[in-house]
Design an enzyme around this catalytic site. Sequence first.
Site, PDB file in Angstrom:
ATOM      1  N   ARG A   1       0.855  -1.181   0.000  1.00 51.94           N
ATOM      2  CA  ARG A   1       0.000   0.000   0.000  1.00 51.94           C
ATOM      3  C   ARG A   1       0.895   1.235   0.000  1.00 51.94           C
ATOM      4  O   ARG A   1       2.021   1.201   0.504  1.00 51.94           O
ATOM      5  CB  ARG A   1      -0.902   0.017   1.235  1.00 51.94           C
ATOM      6  CG  ARG A   1      -1.828  -1.197   1.364  1.00 51.94           C
ATOM      7  CD  ARG A   1      -2.602  -1.126   2.673  1.00 51.94           C
ATOM      8  NE  ARG A   1      -3.513  -2.250   2.838  1.00 51.94           N
ATOM      9  CZ  ARG A   1      -3.200  -3.393   3.452  1.00 51.94           C
ATOM     10  NH1 ARG A   1      -1.986  -3.550   3.968  1.00 51.94           N
ATOM     11  NH2 ARG A   1      -4.085  -4.365   3.558  1.00 51.94           N
TER      12      ARG A   1
ATOM     13  N   LYS B   1      -2.439  -2.561   7.884  1.00 57.24           N
ATOM     14  CA  LYS B   1      -3.542  -2.045   8.688  1.00 57.24           C
ATOM     15  C   LYS B   1      -3.496  -2.660  10.075  1.00 57.24           C
ATOM     16  O   LYS B   1      -3.230  -3.842  10.240  1.00 57.24           O
ATOM     17  CB  LYS B   1      -4.880  -2.362   8.006  1.00 57.24           C
ATOM     18  CG  LYS B   1      -5.070  -1.628   6.678  1.00 57.24           C
ATOM     19  CD  LYS B   1      -6.422  -1.923   6.059  1.00 57.24           C
ATOM     20  CE  LYS B   1      -6.623  -1.130   4.776  1.00 57.24           C
ATOM     21  NZ  LYS B   1      -7.927  -1.410   4.131  1.00 57.24           N
TER      22      LYS B   1
ATOM     23  N   HIS C   1      -2.587   2.584  -5.925  1.00 57.38           N
ATOM     24  CA  HIS C   1      -3.261   1.309  -5.681  1.00 57.38           C
ATOM     25  C   HIS C   1      -3.359   0.488  -6.964  1.00 57.38           C
ATOM     26  O   HIS C   1      -3.538  -0.727  -6.904  1.00 57.38           O
ATOM     27  CB  HIS C   1      -4.647   1.557  -5.088  1.00 57.38           C
ATOM     28  CG  HIS C   1      -4.940   0.691  -3.903  1.00 57.38           C
ATOM     29  ND1 HIS C   1      -4.199   0.730  -2.736  1.00 57.38           N
ATOM     30  CD2 HIS C   1      -5.883  -0.267  -3.701  1.00 57.38           C
ATOM     31  CE1 HIS C   1      -4.686  -0.142  -1.875  1.00 57.38           C
ATOM     32  NE2 HIS C   1      -5.692  -0.768  -2.433  1.00 57.38           N
TER      33      HIS C   1
ATOM     34  N   ARG D   1      -0.682  -1.974  -6.942  1.00 52.29           N
ATOM     35  CA  ARG D   1      -0.989  -3.062  -5.999  1.00 52.29           C
ATOM     36  C   ARG D   1      -1.945  -4.062  -6.642  1.00 52.29           C
ATOM     37  O   ARG D   1      -1.754  -5.279  -6.553  1.00 52.29           O
ATOM     38  CB  ARG D   1      -1.578  -2.468  -4.729  1.00 52.29           C
ATOM     39  CG  ARG D   1      -1.990  -3.481  -3.654  1.00 52.29           C
ATOM     40  CD  ARG D   1      -2.360  -2.721  -2.389  1.00 52.29           C
ATOM     41  NE  ARG D   1      -3.130  -3.500  -1.441  1.00 52.29           N
ATOM     42  CZ  ARG D   1      -2.582  -4.290  -0.519  1.00 52.29           C
ATOM     43  NH1 ARG D   1      -1.283  -4.437  -0.461  1.00 52.29           N
ATOM     44  NH2 ARG D   1      -3.348  -4.947   0.338  1.00 52.29           N
TER      45      ARG D   1
ATOM     46  N   HIS E   1      -3.819  -9.204   3.446  1.00 53.32           N
ATOM     47  CA  HIS E   1      -5.265  -9.276   3.649  1.00 53.32           C
ATOM     48  C   HIS E   1      -5.577 -10.183   4.832  1.00 53.32           C
ATOM     49  O   HIS E   1      -4.995 -11.272   4.957  1.00 53.32           O
ATOM     50  CB  HIS E   1      -5.962  -9.825   2.406  1.00 53.32           C
ATOM     51  CG  HIS E   1      -6.036  -8.847   1.279  1.00 53.32           C
ATOM     52  ND1 HIS E   1      -6.252  -9.225  -0.034  1.00 53.32           N
ATOM     53  CD2 HIS E   1      -5.937  -7.492   1.264  1.00 53.32           C
ATOM     54  CE1 HIS E   1      -6.274  -8.144  -0.797  1.00 53.32           C
ATOM     55  NE2 HIS E   1      -6.087  -7.085  -0.032  1.00 53.32           N
TER      56      HIS E   1
ATOM     57  N   TYR F   1      -9.517 -10.751  -6.956  1.00 56.07           N
ATOM     58  CA  TYR F   1      -8.556 -10.634  -8.046  1.00 56.07           C
ATOM     59  C   TYR F   1      -8.679 -11.781  -9.043  1.00 56.07           C
ATOM     60  O   TYR F   1      -8.286 -11.649 -10.194  1.00 56.07           O
ATOM     61  CB  TYR F   1      -7.125 -10.590  -7.499  1.00 56.07           C
ATOM     62  CG  TYR F   1      -6.824  -9.321  -6.749  1.00 56.07           C
ATOM     63  CD1 TYR F   1      -6.550  -8.136  -7.423  1.00 56.07           C
ATOM     64  CD2 TYR F   1      -6.809  -9.295  -5.360  1.00 56.07           C
ATOM     65  CE1 TYR F   1      -6.280  -6.966  -6.733  1.00 56.07           C
ATOM     66  CE2 TYR F   1      -6.534  -8.130  -4.667  1.00 56.07           C
ATOM     67  CZ  TYR F   1      -6.273  -6.977  -5.363  1.00 56.07           C
ATOM     68  OH  TYR F   1      -6.012  -5.822  -4.677  1.00 56.07           O
TER      69      TYR F   1
END
Length: 322
Positions: free
Chosen positions: A165, A194, A266, A269, A292, A301
């Site tokens: 990110r 995150k 992004h 990414r 994730h 994806y």
Amino acid sequence: MIVPEQAAAQQASAVHRAISDYLQHLGVERGLAANTLAAYRRDLARYATFLTGRDISSPGVITRRDVAAFAQALADGSDGGAALGVRSAARTVVAVRGLHKFWALEGTTAADPASDVHPPMPGKRLPKAISVDEVTRILEAAAVDTATGLRDRALLEFLYSTGARISEAVGLDIDDVALAGADGGPAVVRLFGKGSKERLVPLGSFGARAIDAYLVRGRPELAGKGKGTPALFLNARGGRISRQSAWTILKNAADKAKITKDVSPHTLRHSFATHLLEGGADVRVVQELLGHASVTTTQVYTLVTADTLREVYAAAHPRALG
């Protein structure tokens, strides 16, 4: 004697106090980030205004019909606020559901009237990946004859090599990158995703070479203008580069490469993940690389590579073509 205006104020304050208790719970006990907490505050302030408009006296008299009416008002603006898109409306309904669940658990209300009021479901939005050729053109568009040019190439190569990110990239320190393993293995980078979750991601040879060139010939010049920050990617004044500056670097490279598609950090990414899956990578591996929490997030994806699957099927299955 309490006049009607005072009664209305007391009714409104009762709802507001109960909402304030919930926001305090989110900030203190759940430790939500300031921006996330601000979003909750905005969403629940609209809900409080909506309840006041319906003469709701206290949290305990709110019904499922009230909650459902608010959800509808978010979509059509019938409460006097702006009509929200599906995703924004869904976020607000989720905030309201959390509020009522908290009230029920804490005994503020006897029941949870929002438990079966579901947020609107947004349509599945595919990630915007670009082709390998387009990525290559963007990476090669960054000049490498200046300190900032070396930095730009290193940053872009890093984003595509790791799928990081943009916030993870600009937050990197030099010590987070190991360009050569002690056992001769590939370069690795430590990323903080995150929730400050840490993960190690391999760094491809192109990315490692670009960062090495930047560290040797570019960063020392930029660092000499600053105050000794440990940041990996520096701006022209020697400080840590910002997210906006990183976005501008990519945009300028895309313009120079004559990429007409809308490209953001992004995008690299998304392209990283898509190209890995097209190359045969397991979705669980891609999940780990992207950081994730759930494989469900990564599986979106696989939708991007449907054309590749059809091509392979058509080429390999004996009865694919008639």
